[in-house]
Design a protein around this motif. Structure first.
Motif, short mmCIF file in Angstrom:
data_model
loop_
_atom_site.label_atom_id
_atom_site.label_comp_id
_atom_site.label_asym_id
_atom_site.label_seq_id
_atom_site.Cartn_x
_atom_site.Cartn_y
_atom_site.Cartn_z
N TYR A 120 0.87 -1.17 0.00
CA TYR A 120 0.00 0.00 0.00
C TYR A 120 0.91 1.23 0.00
O TYR A 120 1.95 1.24 0.67
CB TYR A 120 -0.84 -0.08 1.28
CG TYR A 120 -1.98 0.89 1.44
CD1 TYR A 120 -2.67 1.40 0.35
CD2 TYR A 120 -2.38 1.28 2.72
CE1 TYR A 120 -3.74 2.26 0.54
CE2 TYR A 120 -3.44 2.13 2.92
CZ TYR A 120 -4.12 2.64 1.83
OH TYR A 120 -5.17 3.49 2.01
N SER A 137 -5.79 2.53 -2.09
CA SER A 137 -7.11 1.95 -1.84
C SER A 137 -7.96 2.02 -3.11
O SER A 137 -8.91 1.25 -3.26
CB SER A 137 -7.80 2.67 -0.68
OG SER A 137 -7.84 4.05 -0.93
N ALA A 140 -6.32 -1.19 -5.35
CA ALA A 140 -5.77 -2.40 -4.71
C ALA A 140 -6.35 -3.67 -5.33
O ALA A 140 -5.62 -4.65 -5.56
CB ALA A 140 -6.03 -2.37 -3.21
N ASP A 158 -1.23 -2.59 5.53
CA ASP A 158 -2.54 -2.45 6.20
C ASP A 158 -3.30 -3.79 6.20
O ASP A 158 -3.78 -4.23 5.15
CB ASP A 158 -3.37 -1.37 5.49
CG ASP A 158 -4.66 -1.07 6.25
OD1 ASP A 158 -5.02 -1.83 7.17
OD2 ASP A 158 -5.31 -0.07 5.91
N LEU A 161 -7.13 -3.28 4.96
CA LEU A 161 -7.27 -3.16 3.50
C LEU A 161 -6.92 -4.50 2.85
O LEU A 161 -7.65 -4.99 1.96
CB LEU A 161 -6.34 -2.05 2.97
CG LEU A 161 -6.26 -1.93 1.45
CD1 LEU A 161 -7.61 -1.57 0.83
CD2 LEU A 161 -5.22 -0.87 1.04
N TRP A 164 -9.70 -6.98 3.32
CA TRP A 164 -10.86 -6.66 2.46
C TRP A 164 -10.58 -7.10 1.02
O TRP A 164 -11.44 -7.72 0.38
CB TRP A 164 -11.14 -5.15 2.54
CG TRP A 164 -12.23 -4.70 1.64
CD1 TRP A 164 -13.57 -4.89 1.81
CD2 TRP A 164 -12.08 -3.98 0.40
NE1 TRP A 164 -14.27 -4.33 0.75
CE2 TRP A 164 -13.38 -3.76 -0.12
CE3 TRP A 164 -10.97 -3.48 -0.31
CZ2 TRP A 164 -13.60 -3.08 -1.32
CZ3 TRP A 164 -11.19 -2.81 -1.50
CH2 TRP A 164 -12.49 -2.62 -1.99
N SER A 179 -1.99 -1.13 10.81
CA SER A 179 -3.34 -0.54 10.71
C SER A 179 -3.24 0.98 10.76
O SER A 179 -2.23 1.54 11.20
CB SER A 179 -4.22 -1.04 11.86
OG SER A 179 -3.62 -0.70 13.09
N HIS A 206 -14.27 3.61 4.21
CA HIS A 206 -12.93 3.43 3.65
C HIS A 206 -12.41 2.03 4.02
O HIS A 206 -12.62 1.59 5.16
CB HIS A 206 -11.99 4.51 4.21
CG HIS A 206 -10.74 4.65 3.41
ND1 HIS A 206 -9.68 3.79 3.58
CD2 HIS A 206 -10.40 5.50 2.42
CE1 HIS A 206 -8.72 4.14 2.72
NE2 HIS A 206 -9.14 5.17 2.01
N PRO A 207 -11.71 1.34 3.10
CA PRO A 207 -11.27 -0.03 3.39
C PRO A 207 -10.17 -0.14 4.44
O PRO A 207 -9.75 -1.26 4.75
CB PRO A 207 -10.80 -0.56 2.03
CG PRO A 207 -10.48 0.65 1.23
CD PRO A 207 -11.40 1.73 1.72
N GLU A 208 -9.71 0.98 5.00
CA GLU A 208 -8.79 0.89 6.14
C GLU A 208 -9.55 0.59 7.44
O GLU A 208 -8.93 0.40 8.49
CB GLU A 208 -8.01 2.21 6.30
CG GLU A 208 -6.98 2.45 5.22
CD GLU A 208 -6.35 3.83 5.29
OE1 GLU A 208 -6.63 4.58 6.23
OE2 GLU A 208 -5.59 4.16 4.37
N SER A 222 -11.85 4.09 -1.87
CA SER A 222 -10.94 5.19 -1.56
C SER A 222 -11.75 6.47 -1.32
O SER A 222 -12.96 6.54 -1.60
CB SER A 222 -10.00 5.41 -2.74
OG SER A 222 -10.72 6.05 -3.79
N THR A 242 -15.12 7.59 7.31
CA THR A 242 -13.71 7.88 7.03
C THR A 242 -13.38 9.19 7.72
O THR A 242 -14.22 9.76 8.44
CB THR A 242 -13.41 7.89 5.52
OG1 THR A 242 -11.99 7.92 5.33
CG2 THR A 242 -14.04 9.07 4.80
#
Ligand code: 13P
Ligand code: SF4
Length: 318
Positions: A120, A137, A140, A158, A161, A164, A179, A206-208, A222, A242
């Motif tokens: 990432y 993101s 990815a 991450d 992410l 996911w 993370s 957000h995928p984080e 994203s 987010t």
């Protein structure tokens, strides 16, 4: 309104001064969606990590002023070794980048022979230099899917992410256990309470964020894709999971929609604000352009190695 920097005349029109400096230096100002509203408004381009890297790759400006965090400005410098890249506050780091020290990452890679490495963009130049391809993101899924299904892959740094992506693509990834300290504190329990209170609302995340949070989202992507989703959804209410800096553009683009920022686990804190992004201020942006410091420096051999996987990402994202 933060108090003025002691050096600065309180009557100074920072917008006009920044604009004059932009012309004098032939500078481009790139800003991430998590920056404070004034910075977003004065920037030439506001974007997610992918769009900002693409802008940095194609700019003809002599000076790049990066209103974002260190890894973003560092990526711009790697793409433009002969240009000056300025970051308003050098302390603007990232928990993902800090949580993946290059020596520990090298040892981790050594324990997984035969694996290709997808990193990432939220990592240091030294970590990028050990990677086969970089992703954001925003791309990815596409980047990971570009590898044959039987190719063992490491995804760093991450784990959320990466988890996911693994779930979406139905493939195993070896995850570095990092993370984002901002997104990991969104609470599934409080998100569910918010959904119950707003049954008509859609959720964009957000995928984080952790998997427990993402499973309640109607859209995961994203910052740029969350903005696109907010514009396109017919729903009048959007729960936004987010960093709240994104609300500035979202409000401008959706004046008639109700935007509901998701809370963190603890009501008493502003823990969903990225403390690193928020280190940059309009004053520091002005000062860094006036004084042409702090400047991003990347050791040339590391930069040359890191450029290869960044360029691979840009190629795959065309
Ligand atoms: P994107 O803007 O690429 O979605 O990244 C979010 C982020 O956390 C940047 O650090
Ligand atoms: Fe890093 Fe998270 Fe801040 Fe983005 S929001 S810069 S991932 S700490």
């Amino acid at each position: 309104m933060p108090s003025r920097h002691p050096e600065l005349d309180p009557g100074l029109d920072l917008f006009a001064e920044i604009d004059a400096l932009r012309r004098r230096l032939n500078a481009v100002i790139l800003a991430h969606y998590y920056q404070e509203p004034d910075i977003q408004d004065v920037a030439d381009h506001v974007g997610d990590s992918l769009a900002l890297a693409q802008r940095a790759a194609e700019t003809e400006a002599d000076v790049i002023v990066f209103a974002g965090v260190h890894f973003m400005a560092e990526t711009a410098k790697i793409l433009n070794p002969h240009k000056q890249v300025l970051l308003p506050d050098l302390e603007a780091g990232c928990s993902l980048a800090d949580g993946c020290p290059p020596d520990e990452f090298a040892a981790f890679l050594a324990r997984h022979p035969g694996h290709k490495v997808v990193s990432y963009i939220n990592c240091s130049a030294a970590t990028k230099a050990m990677s086969d391809v970089i992703c954001t993101s925003g791309n990815a899924l596409k980047i990971v899917a570009s590898f044959p299904a039987d190719q063992p892959l490491i995804f760093a740094p991450d784990r959320f992410l990466g988890g996911w992506v693994a779930k979406q693509l139905g493939r195993d990834l070896v995850l570095w256990p990092g993370s984002c300290e901002v997104h990991e504190v969104f609470s599934e329990k409080r998100l569910v309470e918010l959904k119950v209170a707003h049954p008509e609302a859609v959720v964009a995340a957000h995928p984080e964020c952790p998997e427990g949070v993402l499973q309640h989202a109607d859209h995961v992507g994203s910052t740029a894709s969350i903005l696109a989703y907010a514009r396109e959804t017919p729903s009048r209410q959007i729960i936004v999971v987010t960093e709240p800096g994104i609300l500035h553009q979202m409000r401008k683009e959706n004046p008639d929609k109700e935007l509901i920022p998701a809370p963190g686990a603890d009501e008493s804190c502003n823990c969903n604000e990225c403390p690193y992004m928020k280190l940059n201020t309009l004053e520091k942006l002005y000062l860094c352009m006036r004084d042409r410091t702090p400047e991003i420096v990347v050791d040339p051999p590391t930069a040359a190695k890191a450029l290869v996987p960044i360029n691979r990402m840009l190629e795959l994202s065309r």
